[in-house]
Design a protein around this motif. Structure first.
Motif, PDB file in Angstrom:
ATOM      1  N   VAL A 251     -36.186 -32.627  21.801  1.00  0.00           N
ATOM      2  CA  VAL A 251     -34.815 -32.842  22.236  1.00  0.00           C
ATOM      3  C   VAL A 251     -34.895 -32.905  23.763  1.00  0.00           C
ATOM      4  CG1 VAL A 251     -32.455 -31.931  22.257  1.00  0.00           C
ATOM      5  CG2 VAL A 251     -33.910 -31.587  20.240  1.00  0.00           C
TER       6      VAL A 251
ATOM      7  N   ASN B  52     -33.331 -33.495  27.117  1.00  0.00           N
ATOM      8  CA  ASN B  52     -32.010 -33.467  27.731  1.00  0.00           C
ATOM      9  C   ASN B  52     -32.141 -33.712  29.228  1.00  0.00           C
ATOM     10  OD1 ASN B  52     -29.853 -31.517  29.207  1.00  0.00           O
ATOM     11  ND2 ASN B  52     -28.974 -32.410  27.374  1.00  0.00           N
TER      12      ASN B  52
ATOM     13  N   GLU C 282     -23.183 -27.069  28.700  1.00  0.00           N
ATOM     14  CA  GLU C 282     -23.990 -27.134  27.483  1.00  0.00           C
ATOM     15  C   GLU C 282     -25.337 -26.407  27.606  1.00  0.00           C
ATOM     16  OE1 GLU C 282     -24.913 -31.125  26.251  1.00  0.00           O
ATOM     17  OE2 GLU C 282     -26.243 -31.473  27.946  1.00  0.00           O
TER      18      GLU C 282
ATOM     19  N   SER D 191     -25.927 -23.446  25.254  1.00  0.00           N
ATOM     20  CA  SER D 191     -26.095 -23.827  23.842  1.00  0.00           C
ATOM     21  C   SER D 191     -27.455 -24.496  23.621  1.00  0.00           C
ATOM     22  CB  SER D 191     -24.945 -24.713  23.345  1.00  0.00           C
ATOM     23  OG  SER D 191     -25.007 -26.011  23.863  1.00  0.00           O
ATOM     24  N   LEU D 192     -27.985 -25.212  24.616  1.00  0.00           N
ATOM     25  CA  LEU D 192     -29.347 -25.746  24.512  1.00  0.00           C
ATOM     26  C   LEU D 192     -30.361 -24.614  24.468  1.00  0.00           C
ATOM     27  CD1 LEU D 192     -29.226 -28.785  26.951  1.00  0.00           C
ATOM     28  CD2 LEU D 192     -29.888 -28.890  24.550  1.00  0.00           C
ATOM     29  N   ASP D 193     -30.122 -23.575  25.251  1.00  0.00           N
ATOM     30  CA  ASP D 193     -31.005 -22.411  25.249  1.00  0.00           C
ATOM     31  C   ASP D 193     -30.991 -21.738  23.872  1.00  0.00           C
ATOM     32  OD1 ASP D 193     -32.748 -20.686  26.870  1.00  0.00           O
ATOM     33  OD2 ASP D 193     -31.199 -19.157  26.566  1.00  0.00           O
TER      34      ASP D 193
ATOM     35  N   VAL E 278     -37.284 -28.170  22.957  1.00  0.00           N
ATOM     36  CA  VAL E 278     -36.083 -28.525  23.699  1.00  0.00           C
ATOM     37  C   VAL E 278     -36.502 -28.596  25.168  1.00  0.00           C
ATOM     38  CG1 VAL E 278     -33.705 -27.915  24.275  1.00  0.00           C
ATOM     39  CG2 VAL E 278     -34.611 -27.403  21.987  1.00  0.00           C
TER      40      VAL E 278
ATOM     41  N   ALA F 184     -35.420 -29.680  28.894  1.00  0.00           N
ATOM     42  CA  ALA F 184     -34.320 -29.997  29.812  1.00  0.00           C
ATOM     43  C   ALA F 184     -34.905 -30.421  31.156  1.00  0.00           C
ATOM     44  CB  ALA F 184     -33.409 -28.786  29.978  1.00  0.00           C
TER      45      ALA F 184
ATOM     46  N   LEU G  76     -35.225 -21.992  27.499  1.00  0.00           N
ATOM     47  CA  LEU G  76     -35.439 -23.275  28.164  1.00  0.00           C
ATOM     48  C   LEU G  76     -36.351 -23.103  29.367  1.00  0.00           C
ATOM     49  CD1 LEU G  76     -31.962 -25.054  28.352  1.00  0.00           C
ATOM     50  CD2 LEU G  76     -33.876 -25.580  26.855  1.00  0.00           C
TER      51      LEU G  76
ATOM     52  N   THR H  76     -29.153 -37.242  26.233  1.00  0.00           N
ATOM     53  CA  THR H  76     -30.180 -36.605  25.420  1.00  0.00           C
ATOM     54  C   THR H  76     -30.838 -37.629  24.525  1.00  0.00           C
ATOM     55  OG1 THR H  76     -28.892 -34.558  25.442  1.00  0.00           O
ATOM     56  CG2 THR H  76     -30.627 -34.723  23.786  1.00  0.00           C
TER      57      THR H  76
ATOM     58  N   TRP I 244     -24.806 -27.727  21.074  1.00  0.00           N
ATOM     59  CA  TRP I 244     -26.141 -27.952  20.520  1.00  0.00           C
ATOM     60  C   TRP I 244     -26.565 -26.944  19.478  1.00  0.00           C
ATOM     61  CZ3 TRP I 244     -28.309 -32.423  20.835  1.00  0.00           C
ATOM     62  CH2 TRP I 244     -27.957 -33.282  21.873  1.00  0.00           C
ATOM     63  N   ASP I 245     -26.087 -25.729  19.535  1.00  0.00           N
ATOM     64  CA  ASP I 245     -26.556 -24.724  18.579  1.00  0.00           C
ATOM     65  C   ASP I 245     -25.609 -24.534  17.393  1.00  0.00           C
ATOM     66  OD1 ASP I 245     -24.653 -23.520  20.291  1.00  0.00           O
ATOM     67  OD2 ASP I 245     -25.473 -21.538  19.894  1.00  0.00           O
TER      68      ASP I 245
END
Length: 194
Positions: A76, A78, A90, A93-95, A108, A110, A133, A155, A174-175
């Motif tokens: 993913v 980003n 965001e 939520s990515l974390d 993931v 970033a 992240l 993304t 994201w989560d």
């Protein structure tokens, strides 16, 4: 005198129209960058394409990293910026997504356009207390250009073999259960035949 009044009235209508157009533009921009609650919202599937050839970017210490370093995992990817409010909203939520998805199958990643060292992005990461992240950097913005990012956040979901599976523009939750299910379904569809 009548011509002067008509000219002033015409200018007022022009300014009113311009302000209306600006307000409509900001409303559209806000809608495009709004969080999508549904895992399918905003995704454009890219299945069937060859592996992505992307240039190197940097880890937080300045060492080069390539997408190929993540082969065997669904990535993913980003792209974000520290001045982008939807990007910052965001990040947590990515974390959490990075903690939720199995690390053996997903990465993931970033990436921000910032130099290594004490950058705005590093300070943002430190301030947010992100646990999963890692900070990746694209100082020249080449990665964003290569994936055709029109803005931030963008993304790209990349399959285990390096082929792009989907892309999404704008912030997301994201989560969420729906998003995790969507990413797992994309990973399954993008899994190379054995």
């Amino acid at each position: 005198m009548s011509a002067a009044v008509e000219t002033a009235g015409g200018r007022r209508r022009e300014w009113t129209a311009l302000i209306g157009l600006l307000a409509a533009g900001f409303a559209i921009l806000a809608m495009l960058q709004a969080r999508a609650p549904d895992g399918d919202a905003g995704f454009v599937e890219l299945l069937g394409q060859p592996p992505a050839t992307l240039g190197a970017f940097l880890d937080a210490s300045g060492a080069p990293v390539r997408i190929e370093d993540f082969r065997g995992k669904t990535v993913v990817l980003n792209l974000w910026a520290p001045w982008c409010a939807p990007c910052l909203s965001e990040m947590p939520s990515l974390d959490r997504l990075a903690a939720r998805l199995p690390a053996a199958d997903f990465a993931v990643v970033a990436v921000t356009k910032d130099p290594a060292g004490d950058s705005a992005s590093k300070r943002t990461f430190d301030r947010m207390g992100l646990k999963r992240l890692a900070l990746y950097l694209d100082p020249d913005g080449k990665l964003a250009e290569e994936v055709g990012a029109r803005g931030f956040p963008t993304t790209l979901v990349i399959g285990r073999d390096g082929a792009p599976l989907a892309r999404r523009e704008g912030a997301a939750d994201w989560d969420s259960d729906a998003m995790a299910a969507r990413l797992e379904a994309l990973a399954a569809r993008g899994k190379p035949a054995q």
